[in-house]
Structures are given as C-alpha cells and as structure tokens.
Design a protein around this motif. Structure first.
Motif, PDB file in Angstrom:
ATOM      1  N   ARG A  22      -5.347  -4.075   0.863  1.00 26.17           N
ATOM      2  CA  ARG A  22      -4.350  -3.294   1.616  1.00 26.17           C
ATOM      3  C   ARG A  22      -4.979  -2.100   2.324  1.00 26.17           C
ATOM      4  N   ALA A  23      -5.901  -1.428   1.633  1.00 28.31           N
ATOM      5  CA  ALA A  23      -6.531  -0.237   2.218  1.00 28.31           C
ATOM      6  C   ALA A  23      -7.403  -0.589   3.415  1.00 28.31           C
ATOM      7  N   LYS A  26      -5.183  -1.336   6.318  1.00 28.75           N
ATOM      8  CA  LYS A  26      -4.592  -0.093   6.818  1.00 28.75           C
ATOM      9  C   LYS A  26      -5.573   0.694   7.689  1.00 28.75           C
ATOM     10  N   SER A  27      -6.859   0.622   7.357  1.00 29.09           N
ATOM     11  CA  SER A  27      -7.850   1.392   8.121  1.00 29.09           C
ATOM     12  C   SER A  27      -8.109   0.801   9.506  1.00 29.09           C
ATOM     13  N   LYS A  28      -7.668  -0.456   9.691  1.00 27.26           N
ATOM     14  CA  LYS A  28      -7.713  -1.132  11.003  1.00 27.26           C
ATOM     15  C   LYS A  28      -9.112  -1.373  11.573  1.00 27.26           C
ATOM     16  N   SER A 198     -12.554   1.316   1.028  1.00 26.19           N
ATOM     17  CA  SER A 198     -12.424   1.225   2.482  1.00 26.19           C
ATOM     18  C   SER A 198     -13.317   2.269   3.171  1.00 26.19           C
TER      19      SER A 198
END
Length: 299
Positions: A22-23, A26-28, A198
């Motif tokens: 997930r992390a 989220k950091s893309k 991440s």
C-alpha cells in the motif's frame, strides 16, 4: 508516458507485506506486483481494488518465484517462520529469492531481516526466527545482491496477543509479562513499516548494502504498563518476570521468546530517529493503543 518500474512484494496479504504494498502504491514512484499463495482471499481482492497487480506465488516454488521477479526493478521479501516453525525452510526460501534476484539482475531488494543471534552470541542464545533471517541477510550480501535489510522492532500488535495484560489472581489489577527487566524494548506498529520501506526504495544509494534497525520508540516494561494503564483506564503493572521464570510458564515457544528478550536486553541497533525520518507519521505506543482500544474490550 513510460510505465513505472515494478516492485514485487512477497507476502502481500500479510501484515507487513500489505503495509509495504500500500505504501509503495501511495508513493506513486513504482507499480506494485503483489504476491500471495491464495489470490481468491478477500485481502487479495482488496489489493486488486486499489489497482495493484495480484499474482499467485509460493516461496517454496522456484518457478513461481522466477515468474514473480521477472522484469521487476526490485522486491520486498518477508518470510514467516511462524508458518512452519522451520529455520531450514525459512533459510531455503530466502536463498531462493536471493539466487533468483541475482540471476535476473534486480536493482534493489528490501528484506525484512533480523540479527543472527546464534552467531552474535557465540552459540549461547538461539532464536530460530531471528537466526534464519540473519543467515539470509548474510547470503544476500555474500552473492552481491543490492539489498537493504530492515530489522523491525517488536510489534506493538503483540500486546493484543502474546503480551496482552492478564488479570492478577490476587487483586483488581492486571500484569504485563514481558521478561525485559528494566531495559527498554524497542517497538513499532507493523502498519508503520510500509512507509519506511517505501522511503528506502526511493533512496537506494543511501541504503543499499546496509541493515537498518526500525523502532518507533523504546520503553521499559513499566513504561509500557503505564501507557496501557493511562489509555485503558485499568491498573496494569509490570510483572517483573525474569527470562528464566518466563521459560517455565509452559507456553508455546516460551524459550524462544525468553532468548529473544535476552538478546533485546543487549540493546541491538534500532534507530528511532532514522525511523521517524523515513516515516514522519510513525505512531508512538500511546497513539497506537489509543487507536486500538477495541482490541482490549475483554479486559
């Protein structure tokens, strides 16, 4: 637009792997390929709903590890000793990923490692769920895979289960049975590990080839008991149990946990400051308990 490089996340439906998947999403910066043994379970579907590629994979199967890592830039590896209680099996799983990563030329692997306690203590202490990971760390580096080991402190989540306060037999209070004496023990919520990992993937030049000890904060058993008392509104006290007495409690893996705490008493390197830099939102024990009071409903 060029497509993002892929990071393969092993154990993505577990607590640590799920947090990492997930992390990273989220950091893309990277796209995520999530690996799980059962792609039909709800946790796998939840990852799919987020737009993560979910593939079937098994750490005991060479072909599936190969397929999982093919074309990937990097990987996050977490192995689970408690799945099978076999140091040998955990070692084989780690080595399989290391060999495959080397052959396929992965640029960065982050491994959820720990110290080789048996080697560090000259054979005096054995903590199989640490030792196997320690040997895997050494193996990754010995064959030249660019790898960062994150050595995660004791999970705050353990206070819901193994270290949950127990009602005292001689009064209206509870005891916390943690064989650490007056030595602070590092802790962190497993949910906060993902953002740290991440950040490490985003800075390979700083962290490749290193071991990083993670901790939100270090508290003594008395301080853990004080936080629990304050947040839960109960009288919770440190049981002041020794590792020797803990071993005699007759609970499963009591000796392993006692030896782990003996090792923790030597204060292995866990870097609170670095952990907070890599994840500025990392929760203190007090915040964590406040947000999870429901886990203590039966108290």
């Amino acid at each position: 637009m060029t497509s993002k490089q892929v990071i393969t996340v092993f154990g993505a439906t577990g607590a640590q792997g799920g947090s990492v998947a997930r992390a990273i999403l989220k950091s893309k910066k990277f796209s995520v390929r999530a690996l799980t043994r059962d792609v039909t379970k709800p946790k796998a579907q939840a990852l799919r709903d987020l737009g993560i590629e979910v593939v079937k994979g098994d750490l005991n199967d060479k072909a599936s590890v190969e397929a999982a890592l093919k074309g990937a830039y990097g990987a996050f590896l977490v192995t689970n000793f408690w799945d099978h209680f076999s140091k040998e099996k955990e070692l084989n799983q780690g080595k399989l990923v290391a060999d495959t990563a080397k052959r396929l030329g992965l640029k960065h692997v982050v491994f959820s490692g720990l110290e080789n306690v048996k080697r560090l203590s000259g054979g005096k202490l054995e903590v199989p769920h640490f030792d196997a990971k320690g040997e895997v760390e050494e193996y990754f580096w010995s064959i030249g895979v660019p790898m960062t080991s994150v050595r995660v402190a004791a999970y705050f989540e353990n206070f819901f289960t193994a270290w949950k306060p127990v009602k005292a037999s001689d009064g209206d209070y509870y005891t916390l049975t943690l064989p650490m004496g007056d030595v602070p023990m590092d802790g962190i919520s497993v949910a906060d590990v993902g953002a740290v990992v991440s950040s490490i993937f985003n800075s390979p030049e700083e962290f490749s080839g290193k071991a990083v000890g993670l901790s939100a904060e270090a508290l003594t058993p008395q301080q853990y008991a004080d936080v629990l008392s304050k947040v839960l509104g109960k009288d919770i006290r440190d049981a002041k149990i020794t590792p020797e007495a803990y071993e005699k409690l007759g609970i499963p893996v009591a000796r392993e946990i006692a030896n782990m705490c003996r090792f923790y008493q030597t204060r292995p390197d866990r870097d609170v400051q670095l952990t907070h830099r890599l994840n500025p939102k990392v929760k203190s024990f007090s915040q964590f308990i406040s947000e999870n009071q429901g886990a203590f409903n039966g108290l």
